[in-house]
Structure formats: structure tokens, C-alpha cells
Motif scaffolding. Structure first.
Motif, PDB file in Angstrom:
ATOM      1  N   UNK A 181      -3.231 -70.036   2.445  1.00 16.26           N
ATOM      2  CA  UNK A 181      -1.980 -69.348   2.114  1.00 16.26           C
ATOM      3  C   UNK A 181      -1.764 -68.145   3.022  1.00 16.26           C
ATOM      4  N   UNK A 182      -2.779 -67.326   3.158  1.00 17.95           N
ATOM      5  CA  UNK A 182      -2.619 -66.096   3.948  1.00 17.95           C
ATOM      6  C   UNK A 182      -2.349 -66.401   5.417  1.00 17.95           C
ATOM      7  N   UNK A 183      -2.869 -67.494   5.895  1.00 19.92           N
ATOM      8  CA  UNK A 183      -2.667 -67.833   7.312  1.00 19.92           C
ATOM      9  C   UNK A 183      -1.306 -68.472   7.573  1.00 19.92           C
ATOM     10  N   UNK A 184      -0.676 -68.990   6.538  1.00 18.46           N
ATOM     11  CA  UNK A 184       0.558 -69.757   6.757  1.00 18.46           C
ATOM     12  C   UNK A 184       1.821 -69.146   6.162  1.00 18.46           C
ATOM     13  N   UNK A 185       1.678 -68.215   5.246  1.00 18.23           N
ATOM     14  CA  UNK A 185       2.875 -67.663   4.616  1.00 18.23           C
ATOM     15  C   UNK A 185       3.526 -66.640   5.562  1.00 18.23           C
ATOM     16  N   UNK A 186       4.846 -66.609   5.540  1.00 14.78           N
ATOM     17  CA  UNK A 186       5.544 -65.705   6.473  1.00 14.78           C
ATOM     18  C   UNK A 186       5.759 -64.322   5.870  1.00 14.78           C
ATOM     19  N   UNK A 187       5.831 -64.223   4.555  1.00 15.92           N
ATOM     20  CA  UNK A 187       6.024 -62.927   3.888  1.00 15.92           C
ATOM     21  C   UNK A 187       4.825 -62.018   4.208  1.00 15.92           C
ATOM     22  N   UNK A 188       5.044 -60.909   4.925  1.00 19.83           N
ATOM     23  CA  UNK A 188       3.909 -60.076   5.346  1.00 19.83           C
ATOM     24  C   UNK A 188       3.149 -59.451   4.185  1.00 19.83           C
ATOM     25  N   UNK A 189       3.862 -59.094   3.111  1.00 21.11           N
ATOM     26  CA  UNK A 189       3.193 -58.492   1.946  1.00 21.11           C
ATOM     27  C   UNK A 189       2.270 -59.508   1.271  1.00 21.11           C
ATOM     28  N   UNK A 190       2.796 -60.706   1.066  1.00 20.91           N
ATOM     29  CA  UNK A 190       1.974 -61.738   0.422  1.00 20.91           C
ATOM     30  C   UNK A 190       0.846 -62.196   1.340  1.00 20.91           C
ATOM     31  N   UNK A 191       1.123 -62.186   2.631  1.00 20.79           N
ATOM     32  CA  UNK A 191       0.080 -62.564   3.603  1.00 20.79           C
ATOM     33  C   UNK A 191      -1.148 -61.666   3.425  1.00 20.79           C
ATOM     34  N   UNK A 192      -0.889 -60.366   3.345  1.00 21.27           N
ATOM     35  CA  UNK A 192      -1.985 -59.400   3.184  1.00 21.27           C
ATOM     36  C   UNK A 192      -2.626 -59.541   1.794  1.00 21.27           C
ATOM     37  N   UNK A 193      -1.777 -59.737   0.799  1.00 20.33           N
ATOM     38  CA  UNK A 193      -2.266 -59.883  -0.579  1.00 20.33           C
ATOM     39  C   UNK A 193      -3.204 -61.087  -0.702  1.00 20.33           C
ATOM     40  N   UNK A 194      -2.781 -62.209  -0.177  1.00 20.47           N
ATOM     41  CA  UNK A 194      -3.607 -63.417  -0.258  1.00 20.47           C
ATOM     42  C   UNK A 194      -4.896 -63.256   0.555  1.00 20.47           C
ATOM     43  N   UNK A 195      -4.805 -62.523   1.648  1.00 21.47           N
ATOM     44  CA  UNK A 195      -6.008 -62.281   2.454  1.00 21.47           C
ATOM     45  C   UNK A 195      -7.025 -61.467   1.646  1.00 21.47           C
TER      46      UNK A 195
END
Ligand SMILES: [Fe+2]
Length: 143
Positions: free
Chosen positions: A77-91
Motif C-alpha cells: 500500500x505505502x509503495x503504490x498509493x498516491x496520497x502522500x499522507x496515507x503513503x507515510x501512514x501506511x509506511x
């Protein structure tokens, strides 16, 4: 082990609250809990008899495999989602789940009391490999 498990439980609850806040911020409402057949099958793979050590190891390995898959999927998810906030959150969640997974495996090894944890872990992985074929491609963290 108690302190380590309490720390994980606290972190999980904190993450649950963070997810709930994100759901609310999007104007959504948390839905009812869904039956998770994948988790139930893995749960039932635990040996019910045997010694306390046997049951402890299986419970820890059950938890470890759930955490490992969560880690893997948060990574995707973190590697593929475009939303920067969610990208960091999932990471962040991915890193946390990696720690949980290794903690549970670590406790299984630490409290093995002579039992072959690596063999049992491979049995869990093999069983999971069999059951996963029953599930389609759905938007779930598990299954
Ligand atoms: Fe976790």
C-alpha cells in the motif's frame, strides 16, 4: 514477555484510533466487524492439545503470521498509493507490523523449551500457502 505484549497491544490500539480518526476525517463511519475466514482458518490451525509450551508457540506463530502479512500488505500500500499522507501512514504501520512480527517469532524461539519452532513456522507457512488459494483478490489486509 508480558511487558512486550502490553506494548504491542497499546500500539495496536493507538493505530486503531489513528485509523478511526482518518475514517472520520473523510466523513465516513466505521462499519461492523467483518468475518475473516482467513484469520479463522489460521486460528484453527493451532494445536489445541499438547503442553503449555506447544500451545504458546502456536499462538505466537499464529500472531506472527498475521503480523507478517499485515506488514507485507502495508508495504504494498505505502509503495503504490498516491496520497502522500496515507503513503507515510501506511509506511509507519508497515514498520510497526514488522516489529510485531519479529517480536512474536522471537518470543516463540525464546520460550520454545526444546520444541522445534522453525519446523512449526514452516508448517504454518505451508498451511497458509494452501488456504490462501481459497480467497480471491479483495481489498483486505488479511486473506
Ligand atoms: Fe500489529
Amino acid at each position: 514477555m508480558i511487558e512486550g505484549l502490553v506494548a504491542i497491544a497499546q500500539e495496536e490500539l493507538m493505530h486503531f484510533n489513528m485509523v478511526h480518526e482518518k475514517i472520520k476525517a473523510r466523513g465516513l463511519v466505521l462499519g461492523p466487524e467483518r468475518k475473516d475466514e482467513y484469520v479463522n482458518l489460521l486460528y484453527n490451525f493451532r494445536r489445541k492439545g499438547g503442553s503449555k509450551t506447544t500451545r504458546l508457540i502456536d499462538h505466537l506463530l499464529f500472531a506472527a503470521i498475521i503480523e507478517a502479512r499485515s506488514c507485507e500488505r502495508f508495504s504494498v500500500l505505502s509503495e503504490n498509493i498516491t496520497d502522500p499522507e496515507l503513503k507515510e501512514f501506511y509506511k509507519e504501520l508497515m514498520i510497526s507490523e514488522a516489529n510485531h512480527y519479529t517480536t512474536f517469532i522471537g518470543y516463540a524461539r525464546q520460550y520454545a523449551n526444546g520444541e522445534d519452532v522453525e519446523k512449526r513456522w514452516q508448517e504454518f507457512l505451508d498451511y497458509e500457502g494452501e488456504i490462501i488459494n481459497q480467497f480471491g483478490v479483495k481489498e483486505t489486509i488479511h486473506g
